[in-house]
Write an enzyme that holds these catalytic residues in place. Structure first.
Site, short mmCIF file in Angstrom:
data_model
loop_
_atom_site.label_atom_id
_atom_site.label_comp_id
_atom_site.label_asym_id
_atom_site.label_seq_id
_atom_site.Cartn_x
_atom_site.Cartn_y
_atom_site.Cartn_z
N ASP A 192 0.90 -1.14 0.00
CA ASP A 192 0.00 0.00 0.00
C ASP A 192 0.94 1.19 0.00
OD1 ASP A 192 -1.57 2.18 0.60
OD2 ASP A 192 -2.95 1.03 1.82
N HIS A 193 1.10 1.83 -1.17
CA HIS A 193 2.20 2.80 -1.29
C HIS A 193 2.02 4.00 -0.36
CE1 HIS A 193 -0.59 4.62 -4.21
NE2 HIS A 193 -0.04 5.75 -3.84
N HIS A 233 -6.03 2.59 1.50
CA HIS A 233 -5.28 3.78 1.92
C HIS A 233 -5.91 4.47 3.15
CE1 HIS A 233 -3.24 3.13 -1.74
NE2 HIS A 233 -4.05 3.80 -2.53
#
Lengths: 355, 513
Positions: free
Chosen positions: B201-202, B264
């Protein structure tokens, strides 16, 4: 000592001014005015107090350029002090300026206050630094040149990070002893000469991140370092780092120095002065095996090669870092933390400093 | 197999790195000709090389369907790196780095392609000293994950030789609902152990997201106030001015809830609401995050209409340009009811947060792009300044994730003058102002951590599945019609009126960003 007169606004070098001349008692007010006049497009920022001390008038211009570059990455209140010891009378003068750089629609600015302290008065130095700190922010103090035998201990006790460059010293053994004596208990000693070795140390460590290479660390029997003229202390600190981390003890027999590992192995070393950058080559040998970092003159990279190892390893390019003093200082300010490894490295080669 | 922590440590690393060093490995990218590889992965790898952070030996192997040579692949990647790298490309370094890049042509469905890959990786191990360590990056479409994982397993690539490791990086989406996430996780775990699975999950790789824990737990003043006694409500916002940008096929199946909230935004919520972990190890931190997800009060059935708002953008104007509505976007299915905007009121039912609403909003085609977490503190008792007749604004602590990363605190101050007038003022810390240095891209940090075996910034299976449980209950009510109707909002506005009403019930208002 007259600190409130602004009658003499000239800096020691005619034709050069480190900023807008101001009365010392009005520095903060005049800085405030500077920001009021600049409108909302400029934002003052400060994360540290960066004080620089020099006894060279010529260095003031260079340091002003350096502060401008530092401020673009480390917003700071910069206090530049030029101690003009040879002046016949005591006195103090001050100038202010700002270094701004664009950040989106705004300009981010750091303040610089420059002092010229005429005559010999350690207490004047302490006073101007103490009186113009941005409160609650750490004080990084770069002392350029040799440390004095006599100084005001209250100044040193306030410093969070004491920065110096041991490459500039004539008597490294004496200066290292002095700096440890004067530094406050919580002061971190930051030798730019140590910072200069960061890329080289990372490059050497990089070899042994490979688990296959790691056992060779316990077999090293020779260290060869090629250094530029004037960079012997850098080479010694590199050697000290290896000795400190690998638990080698220095032995001296009939004027010949070598290290001894805990398993009894002798580690010979050779420091060779060559042309080129600070340290252009470092080779660690373990019998027929070697781990070699080499940097071409003005090269941006180290060529990292392992030879004679029992496993395959492709040569690599590793960043060599930059040699400009600005970059070294930026690197130091960007690291933070204490430097216990530096003290360990220093202890490992202390007897060699005087050789 | 020795784990990273069981390996003897390199004494020369002491003081040089505050994280685990990456180990020699081969990185195999499935979907190597795709956008992610070009825009993010290869620039990230180059920047790691430029900073001297790559492991001592590395091979990067692109696995994709199209026919091309190593040289062609390198040339394509060089063009991409020159365009997208945050650091300027140095020719000497690129050439050195490019010599570690290889291309392997195969269909994802072709088992033989994996068997030849295995042989090639063995050869590269022998030539380049990558020690049999393999990191497989699933950068292909999620519909391809099952066949890639199956073939990795059948070809034995998922099994490391003794003393080596085999890990897999999975890009989101991690399923489309709980059953599909469980199925995907089962499939991944048939091939790789959970400890070798790295779900990216960047957002977690962003500096500011990492700073949330530092802000909370390294500053005594905040943590004392970080609870229901002092916090009135929390707002977590992720807005973007962009529309679907040609990704109608993907987005219409996904929608804002699956695309943003499930991963996110719930990750940001967990970092905001979690208890202090016992230490900084990956599992200690993730244990605390999972507890938050488990404490999230489930919203289901008729409650969904009360606690959530979903909406879709209609035509409007963004940044002075007229834009079409969602349904008029290219290749959009007629009559689609996919949400491009979600607002919801969540509650973390634990001792610390009892009664504190966490308002989440996310949307496309909003006036500007911003991601932030705002803690709104409770009002001061209306006693002392009552006579001045002024409303005193509450304190707000804002953690800006992007853009203009930083932290600000709103407080009240007396306006200069003889009368007592109180105005809100803002103390503002901007990363960009204080630290001029460019921060590494999220993918640089995440790739490095995966090579080092540090899973702290990756989502664990139970985190993903707990997040789906929360999201699925809402989606089910939406799909059944029980959860209220899809609203619309004009592109370029801050969402539908229903979203304003959602927060108004708690006496709050959405922040003006």
């Amino acid at each position: 000592m007259n600190t409130d007169s602004i009658s003499n606004t000239e800096f020691a070098i005619p034709g050069f001014s480190p900023g807008l001349p101001v009365e010392i008692g009005r520095i903060e007010k005049d800085l405030g005015k500077l920001w009021e006049e600049s409108g909302e497009s400029k934002t003052r920022a400060s994360l540290i107090n960066l004080a620089i001390y020099t006894e060279s008038a010529e260095a003031v211009a260079k340091n002003t350029d350096l502060i401008a570059q530092i401020a673009s990455e480390h917003a700071c209140r910069a206090i530049l002090v030029y101690a003009n010891h040879s002046a016949p009378t005591r006195g103090a003068r001050a100038w202010i300026n700002a270094h701004c750089h664009a950040a989106g629609k705004r300009e981010i600015c750091s303040e610089q206050i420059t002092f010229q302290l005429d005559g010999d008065s350690p207490s004047a130095l302490t006073n101007v630094v103490f009186a113009h700190l941005d409160s609650d922010l750490p004080l990084c103090f770069w002392w350029q040149g040799q440390f004095p035998r006599q100084s005001d201990s209250r100044l040193w006790s306030w410093i969070d990070r004491l920065i110096f460059d041991s490459n500039e010293w004539d008597d490294p053994a004496g200066q290292f002893a002095l700096v440890r004596q004067i530094a406050g208990e919580r002061t971190v000693l930051c030798d730019l000469n140590w910072t200069r070795l960061l890329s080289l140390r990372s490059g050497l460590a990089h070899f042994f991140d490979n688990a296959c290479a790691l056992p060779y660390l316990q077999r090293i029997d020779r260290v060869e370092i090629a250094h530029a003229s004037g960079s012997r202390i850098s080479a010694l600190l590199l050697l000290g780092w290896l000795a400190g981390q690998l638990d080698w003890k220095l032995e001296s027999v009939l004027g010949r120095h070598a290290f001894r590992a805990a398993d009894g192995r002798e580690i010979a070393f050779d420091l060779v002065e060559t042309q080129g950058c600070c340290i252009s080559s470092c080779r660690l040998s373990a019998g027929e095996t070697s781990f070699h970092l080499e940097r071409a003159q003005n090269g941006e990279f180290f060529h990292a090669r392992m030879e004679g190892v029992s496993f395959e390893a492709a040569p690599q390019l590793l960043p060599a870092g930059r040699d400009r003093i600005t970059d070294i200082l930026l690197m130091e300010l960007g690291r933070g933390g204490k430097h216990p490894i530096f003290l360990k490295a220093l202890a490992a080669i202390e007897p060699l400093l005087a050789v | 197999m020795p784990t990273a922590s069981a390996m003897p440590t390199n004494p020369l690393r002491e003081g040089l790195l505050s994280r685990s060093a990456p180990e020699p490995c081969s990185l195999v990218i499935f979907g190597a000709t795709g956008d992610l590889t070009h825009r993010k992965l290869v620039p990230a790898l180059y920047n790691l090389a430029a900073d001297g952070n790559l492991p001592p030996s590395i091979s990067v192997v692109g696995f994709a369907r199209r026919e091309k040579s190593d040289e062609q692949f390198r040339t394509e990647l060089e063009t991409a790196a020159r365009k997208f790298s945050r650091q300027k490309i140095n020719d000497e370094l690129w050439n050195s780095f490019a010599s570690s890049i290889f291309y392997h042509q195969s269909e994802f469905t072709n088992l033989e392609g994996y068997e030849t890959l295995a042989k090639r990786l063995d050869e590269l191990d022998a030539q380049r000293g990558t020690r049999g360590n393999r990191l497989f990056y699933l950068s292909a479409g999620p519909d391809q994950f099952p066949i890639i994982l199956e073939n990795l397993r059948k070809s034995g690539l998922n099994k490391a030789t003794p003393g080596s490791w085999a890990r897999v990086i999975v890009e989101k989406p991690f399923g489309t609902d709980l059953p599909s996430a469980i199925e995907l996780n089962d499939m991944v775990q048939e091939a790789f152990a959970e400890a070798d699975t790295f779900r990216i999950d960047h957002y977690l790789g962003k500096e500011t997201a990492q700073n949330i824990m530092v802000l909370r737990f390294a500053n005594a003043i905040f943590e004392q106030l970080w609870n229901a006694r002092y916090v009135d409500h929390v707002q977590i916002t992720a807005s973007e001015p962009l529309g679907v940008e040609g990704r109608a096929g993907y987005y219409d199946k996904s929608g804002a809830m699956r695309d943003m909230v499930q991963n996110h935004l719930l990750q940001l919520l967990t970092l905001t609401a979690m208890e202090p972990p016992t230490d900084l190890s990956a599992d200690s931190i993730r244990d605390e995050k999972v507890k938050v997800l488990r404490s999230l009060r489930r919203i289901s059935g008729e409650e969904v209409a009360q606690y959530t708002v979903r909406a879709q953008y209609a035509a409007g104007s963004v940044n002075g340009k007229d834009v079409v509505g969602y349904l008029q976007e290219e290749k959009m299915p007629a009559g689609s009811e996919t949400e491009t905007y979600v607002a919801l009121e969540a509650h973390v039912d634990n001792w610390r947060w009892a009664g504190v609403p966490f308002f989440i909003r996310v949307g496309k085609r909003l006036p500007k792009g911003a991601t932030e977490i705002a803690l709104h503190f409770k009002s001061v008792p209306p006693v002392l300044f009552r006579q001045t007749g002024q409303a005193i604004d509450d304190n707000v602590l804002v953690i800006r994730i992007q853009p203009d990363e930083g932290v600000s605190l709103r407080m009240s101050a007396k306006l200069p003058g003889s009368s007592l007038r109180i105005e809100p003022v803002k103390m503002d810390f901007h990363y960009g102002t204080s630290f001029g240095k460019a921060t590494p891209e999220a993918y640089e940090r995440l790739l490095l951590d995966a090579m080092a075996g540090d899973a702290t910034l990756f989502a664990r299976r139970d985190e993903v599945e707990e997040a789906w449980k929360f999201v699925d209950a809402i989606r089910e009510a939406w799909d059944s019609g029980e959860g209220g109707k899809l609203a619309t909002y004009a592109a370029g506005t801050w969402g539908p009126n229903e979203a304003d009403d959602l927060v108004k019930r708690s006496g709050a208002a959405w922040r003006r960003l």
